[in-house]
Design a protein around this motif. Structure first.
Motif, mmCIF file in Angstrom:
data_model
loop_
_atom_site.group_PDB
_atom_site.id
_atom_site.type_symbol
_atom_site.label_atom_id
_atom_site.label_comp_id
_atom_site.label_asym_id
_atom_site.label_seq_id
_atom_site.Cartn_x
_atom_site.Cartn_y
_atom_site.Cartn_z
ATOM 1 N N MET A 1 -44.115 -75.845 57.272
ATOM 2 C CA MET A 1 -44.165 -77.294 57.386
ATOM 3 C C MET A 1 -44.869 -77.716 58.672
ATOM 4 N N GLU A 2 -44.532 -77.069 59.784
ATOM 5 C CA GLU A 2 -45.119 -77.430 61.063
ATOM 6 C C GLU A 2 -46.614 -77.104 61.105
ATOM 7 N N LYS A 3 -47.025 -76.031 60.440
ATOM 8 C CA LYS A 3 -48.445 -75.684 60.400
ATOM 9 C C LYS A 3 -49.244 -76.752 59.646
ATOM 10 N N ASP A 4 -48.648 -77.338 58.610
ATOM 11 C CA ASP A 4 -49.335 -78.387 57.852
ATOM 12 C C ASP A 4 -49.613 -79.604 58.729
ATOM 13 N N ILE A 5 -48.659 -79.941 59.581
ATOM 14 C CA ILE A 5 -48.839 -81.092 60.466
ATOM 15 C C ILE A 5 -49.966 -80.820 61.453
ATOM 16 N N LEU A 7 -52.424 -78.702 61.162
ATOM 17 C CA LEU A 7 -53.685 -78.632 60.435
ATOM 18 C C LEU A 7 -54.194 -80.043 60.111
ATOM 19 N N SER A 8 -53.289 -80.915 59.702
ATOM 20 C CA SER A 8 -53.671 -82.305 59.420
ATOM 21 C C SER A 8 -54.195 -82.994 60.678
ATOM 22 N N LEU A 9 -53.509 -82.800 61.787
ATOM 23 C CA LEU A 9 -53.956 -83.394 63.043
ATOM 24 C C LEU A 9 -55.318 -82.849 63.467
ATOM 25 N N LEU A 10 -55.532 -81.572 63.283
ATOM 26 C CA LEU A 10 -56.811 -80.956 63.634
ATOM 27 C C LEU A 10 -57.945 -81.502 62.762
ATOM 28 N N VAL A 11 -57.698 -81.647 61.475
ATOM 29 C CA VAL A 11 -58.718 -82.192 60.574
ATOM 30 C C VAL A 11 -59.018 -83.642 60.925
ATOM 31 N N MET A 12 -57.987 -84.429 61.202
ATOM 32 C CA MET A 12 -58.209 -85.835 61.577
ATOM 33 C C MET A 12 -58.979 -85.942 62.888
ATOM 34 N N ALA A 13 -58.638 -85.126 63.861
ATOM 35 C CA ALA A 13 -59.339 -85.157 65.140
ATOM 36 C C ALA A 13 -60.801 -84.749 64.965
ATOM 37 N N GLY A 14 -61.045 -83.735 64.169
ATOM 38 C CA GLY A 14 -62.429 -83.315 63.908
ATOM 39 C C GLY A 14 -63.227 -84.384 63.194
ATOM 40 N N THR A 15 -62.603 -85.048 62.244
ATOM 41 C CA THR A 15 -63.287 -86.109 61.517
ATOM 42 C C THR A 15 -63.623 -87.272 62.444
ATOM 43 N N LEU A 16 -62.669 -87.704 63.252
ATOM 44 C CA LEU A 16 -62.926 -88.798 64.186
ATOM 45 C C LEU A 16 -64.008 -88.434 65.192
ATOM 46 N N TYR A 17 -63.970 -87.202 65.683
ATOM 47 C CA TYR A 17 -64.987 -86.772 66.640
ATOM 48 C C TYR A 17 -66.366 -86.761 65.996
ATOM 49 N N ALA A 18 -66.450 -86.272 64.751
ATOM 50 C CA ALA A 18 -67.739 -86.215 64.060
ATOM 51 C C ALA A 18 -68.297 -87.609 63.814
ATOM 52 N N VAL A 19 -67.425 -88.534 63.422
ATOM 53 C CA VAL A 19 -67.881 -89.902 63.151
ATOM 54 C C VAL A 19 -68.412 -90.559 64.419
#
Length: 105
Positions: A1-5, A7-19
Motif C-alpha cells: 500500500m505504501e509503495k503505491d502512494i 509511486l503515485s507521488l513520483l509519477v505526479m511529480a514527474g508529470t508536473l516537472y515535464a509540463v
C-alpha cells in the motif's frame, strides 16, 4: 500500500516537472506568431473561468439565485470592474433572489 502512494507521488511529480520544464527547454526563440501569443495570453483566464463557472451555479440552494448572482456580477464587472463591488453585487443579488423565493413559496 505504501509503495503505491510513493509511486503515485513520483509519477505526479514527474508529470508536473515535464509540463513546466519542457516548454522552457523546447522553446528557445521568442514566439512571433500573433495567434499563438494571443492564445497563450488567454489560457489562464479561460482555465479559471472553466473551473469557476460550475461552482457558481452549484454554490446556492437554487439555480435561479445562482444565475441571478452570476448575471449581476457580469453586469457590474462590465460597468465598473472593481472586484470588491462585483463580488458584493453578486452576493447581494443571490441574497435578494433567495429571500424572494422564500416569500413566494
Amino acid at each position: 500500500m505504501e509503495k503505491d502512494i510513493w509511486l503515485s507521488l513520483l509519477v505526479m511529480a514527474g508529470t508536473l516537472y515535464a509540463v513546466r520544464a519542457l516548454p522552457l527547454t523546447m522553446l528557445r526563440k521568442e514566439i512571433r506568431s500573433t495567434f499563438i501569443r494571443s492564445f497563450l495570453y488567454y489560457v489562464p483566464y479561460v482555465s479559471l473561468s472553466v473551473m469557476t463557472f460550475p461552482a457558481i451555479l452549484s454554490a446556492t440552494s437554487s439555480f435561479y439565485s445562482a444565475l441571478a448572482g452570476f448575471a449581476a456580477a457580469v453586469v457590474l464587472a462590465w460597468v465598473d470592474g472593481n472586484l470588491f463591488r462585483v463580488s458584493l453585487g453578486g452576493c447581494a443579488a443571490v441574497f435578494v433572489v433567495e429571500l424572494l423565493m422564500e416569500v413566494v413559496h
